[in-house]
Structures are given as structure tokens and as C-alpha cells.
Design a protein around this motif. Sequence first.
Motif, short mmCIF file in Angstrom:
data_model
loop_
_atom_site.label_atom_id
_atom_site.label_comp_id
_atom_site.label_asym_id
_atom_site.label_seq_id
_atom_site.Cartn_x
_atom_site.Cartn_y
_atom_site.Cartn_z
N ASP A 297 0.83 -1.20 0.00
CA ASP A 297 0.00 0.00 0.00
C ASP A 297 0.87 1.25 0.00
O ASP A 297 2.05 1.20 0.31
CB ASP A 297 -0.98 -0.02 1.18
N SER A 316 -1.41 -2.58 18.78
CA SER A 316 -2.18 -1.89 17.77
C SER A 316 -1.78 -0.42 17.73
O SER A 316 -1.49 0.17 18.76
CB SER A 316 -3.68 -2.01 18.08
N GLY A 317 -1.80 0.15 16.54
CA GLY A 317 -1.53 1.57 16.41
C GLY A 317 -2.81 2.32 16.09
O GLY A 317 -2.78 3.51 15.81
N THR A 322 -7.83 -4.09 17.95
CA THR A 322 -7.56 -5.02 19.05
C THR A 322 -6.12 -5.53 18.98
O THR A 322 -5.62 -6.11 19.92
CB THR A 322 -8.49 -6.25 18.99
N1 LIG Z 1 -0.31 -1.64 5.97
C1 LIG Z 1 -0.07 -1.03 7.13
N2 LIG Z 1 0.35 0.29 7.15
C2 LIG Z 1 0.58 0.92 8.31
N3 LIG Z 1 0.45 0.35 9.54
C3 LIG Z 1 0.05 -0.92 9.58
C4 LIG Z 1 -0.22 -1.69 8.40
N4 LIG Z 1 -0.58 -2.93 8.78
C5 LIG Z 1 -0.53 -2.96 10.14
N5 LIG Z 1 -0.17 -1.76 10.63
C6 LIG Z 1 -0.01 -1.39 12.04
O1 LIG Z 1 0.09 -2.57 12.80
C7 LIG Z 1 -0.90 -2.57 13.84
C8 LIG Z 1 -1.28 -3.99 14.20
O2 LIG Z 1 -2.09 -4.54 13.19
P1 LIG Z 1 -3.12 -5.69 13.58
O3 LIG Z 1 -3.84 -6.09 12.34
O4 LIG Z 1 -2.40 -6.74 14.33
O5 LIG Z 1 -4.09 -4.99 14.60
P2 LIG Z 1 -5.19 -3.89 14.35
O6 LIG Z 1 -5.42 -3.70 12.88
O7 LIG Z 1 -4.80 -2.69 15.12
O8 LIG Z 1 -6.46 -4.53 15.03
P3 LIG Z 1 -7.39 -5.73 14.47
O9 LIG Z 1 -6.75 -6.23 13.21
O10 LIG Z 1 -7.35 -6.76 15.55
O11 LIG Z 1 -8.71 -5.13 14.26
C9 LIG Z 1 -2.00 -1.71 13.29
O12 LIG Z 1 -2.78 -1.16 14.34
C10 LIG Z 1 -1.24 -0.63 12.53
O13 LIG Z 1 -0.80 0.37 13.42
#
Ligand SMILES: Nc1ncnc2c1ncn2[C@@H]1O[C@H](COP(=O)(O)OP(=O)(O)OP(=O)(O)O)[C@@H](O)[C@H]1O
Length: 365
Positions: A297, A316-317, A322
Amino acid sequence: MTPVYRQPYPVPGVIWASLPIPALLVGLDGRVAEVNPAGEIFLNLSSRALMGQPVLDRLVIDAPMEEAFSRARKNQSPIFINDVDVTTGERAPVQCNLQIAPMNDNADFLMVLISPRDIADRLGRSMSVKSAAKSAIGMAEMLAHEIKNPLAGISGAAQLLSMGLNAEDRELTDLIVEETRRIVKLLEQVEQFGNVRPPERRAVNIHDALDRARKSAMVGFAAHMQIIEDYDPSLPPTYADPDQLMQVFLNLIKNAAEACKTTGTTIRLRTFYDLSLRLRRKLGKPSVLPLNVEIIDDGPGIAPEIAADIFEPFVSGRENGTGLGLALVSKIISDHEGWIQVDSVPGRTVFRVSLPVAPKSMEAD
Ligand SMILES: Nc1ncnc2c1ncn2[C@@H]1O[C@H](COP(=O)(O)OP(=O)(O)OP(=O)(O)O)[C@@H](O)[C@H]1O
Ligand SMILES: [Mg+2]
């Protein structure tokens, strides 16, 4: 009489050829005297092309190698150099640990072993993520179960209370009911995470799984994004649980779409064949993971403060995240003996999933 110990491998060449890490013999003149097959792959050159070449012309090593060579010879003892960048000129530097040892019978010759840290570390990390995830999830599951019961009581009591209240006070009981519902939903997600069944693997076309994920994303959370398909249609099938594979792609596309809320417009789904990723696991056979899927992306990139931990559960960011999405992805990929890696800078984030090819006998499925 002392029993004679019969060596099971009397041919040293077999040991040399079987060494799973790149190894070179370097003569007094600093030229390559031998290279093993793993070394040929690492340097991307045949042993014929390498023999007699000055080793430091072929390998650019970010360390005082000449000094290390002469010290190993002088002291007749091995030297270990950790965390150095090694390049072969044609590709990006790989962090490696080096071992330089004088040969027992002729100290003019040095054996140089190169262990790319990259794969060793990533492998170690994925495995530790898996076990960390297991214990964290186990505890969270237990807590989720314990918390859900009293929550049902709290919510029920609030609903009963609300019956005798005026509108203003009812707002407060409604708040209790709504918030408990939100927590129950979160707890259910945690419980569901712990319940991931072992994969039912069969020959699967990666593009079918990607397509299902893409379609589902386009009608929901990725409706604001442009999704570009950049596929190599000749990819052979992988060996996977189709639903779990789709879940992996869906989670990665969802993260990409969510990251692109502020900046970024495009997700590229790329597939390609690449034989260079071979994992040697601590137990079992080495595996080749030639089927690669990248979810790319053009969003803001992963926040540096969480970048090292994104595969850990509950990291999580996002405000309402979650932090279970990538932990689940990591668990599924690991159950499929695959590999996931990420490369992220502002404007370009790449999650790469590498998977094995289905065994020949499965392809007809
Ligand atoms: N493509 C991306 N670009 C920027 N940051 C990302 C990307 N993918 C993941 N992250 C970061 O990694 C974190 C963890 O991702 P993860 O999918 O484990 O949890 P989440 O998306 O916060 O929550 P959930 O998927 O459980 O709803 C995200 O909150 C985001 O901050
Ligand atoms: Mg997510």
C-alpha cells in the motif's frame, strides 16, 4: 583391545557439500580455494567462476577482513564477527555472522562460514511470536471467559434499573448496557482467536483466495481504495486451508485500507515465483517457499514505535484496533510452514507472504 570407531561419513567432501550455510576456503593469497554449494547460491556464482578469485572482490564485507584473516592465522584460533553487512555487489546487504577458522592441517587456509542473520533471526522471531501468542492468548481467553459472565449480570441489572428511571437517568443505564456490549464483542474476538482450528490443507490456487479476499474487501472496508492485481498466472497451487489463507489476505488488505484512511489510495496485490527463500527449521527438513504474495500500500507506513512488535497480540496503532489481526496472520502462516515479512517506509508498505508449493500428488484435487 580398543574398539575401532568407524566413521559414518569417511568422505569430507560430503560434509562440505551438506553444510547448510555458505562456506568458503580462502588461501594465503586471499583467493577462494573452495566454496560449498550453499556458498555458490549465496554468491550467485558457480564454484568454477569463484575459484581463484580474490574473496574480498566477490564479497563486500563491512568489517576489517584482512586484519581478521591475519589474526586468525597468527593466533591459530577462530574469529567470530557478528552483525556485519555482507554484499555480493549485485544485491542489497544482508546482515551476517561470520566465523573464520584456520584449517587444522594447514593454517594458511582459512574456512569462512557466513550465517545470514536475516533468516535465522526472522525464523527465531516468528517462532517466539507463535509461543508468546499462545501464552498471551491462553490467558486472555481465560480472562475473557471469566469476565463475560459478570458482564451479563451487570448489563441485565442495568436494563432492569432503567425501567423505573426518567429519560435523563436512563441515558446512564443505556451507556452501561452499550459499553458492556462493546466489551463482550471484544472478548468474543479474543475467544475466537484462541479457537483457530488446525488448518485443513489441500492444493489451493492462491489467486482464488486472493480474489475472494479482494471482493469482500471492495464491498466493505476497502471501498475507498483502488486495488490493483499484478499476478503471475502461472503460479502452481500452494498447500493450504483455503479459508484460513483467505483470512490472511483479508486481514492484510484490511490493515492496508485502514492505514490509508488519511494518505494513500492504492493497494497492489502482487504474486510471483522466487526460489531464493529457503528456510531451515530447527527440526525437520529444509523448506522452499517459492510462492510469494505481496500486499503493497501507499499509505503512511507502520509507526516506528510499534514496528518491531506488530506481530505480537494486542499491539495496535489504531484507536479501535484489538491488535489481533497480524498475530492471527502470523499464527496461520506459521501453521502452514510459510513465512511473512514486512518492509515499510512512508508511502510504501509491503507485507510479503511466502508459501510452499503443494506436493505433486495433491495437485489434482
Ligand atoms: N499496511 C499497514 N500500514 C501501516 N500500519 C500498519 C499496516 N498494517 C498494520 N499496521 C499497524 O500494525 C498494527 C497492528 O495490526 P493488527 O492487524 O495486528 O491490529 P489492528 O489492525 O490494530 O487490530 P485488528 O486487526 O485486531 O482489528 C495496526 O494497528 C497498525 O498500526
Ligand atoms: Mg488489523
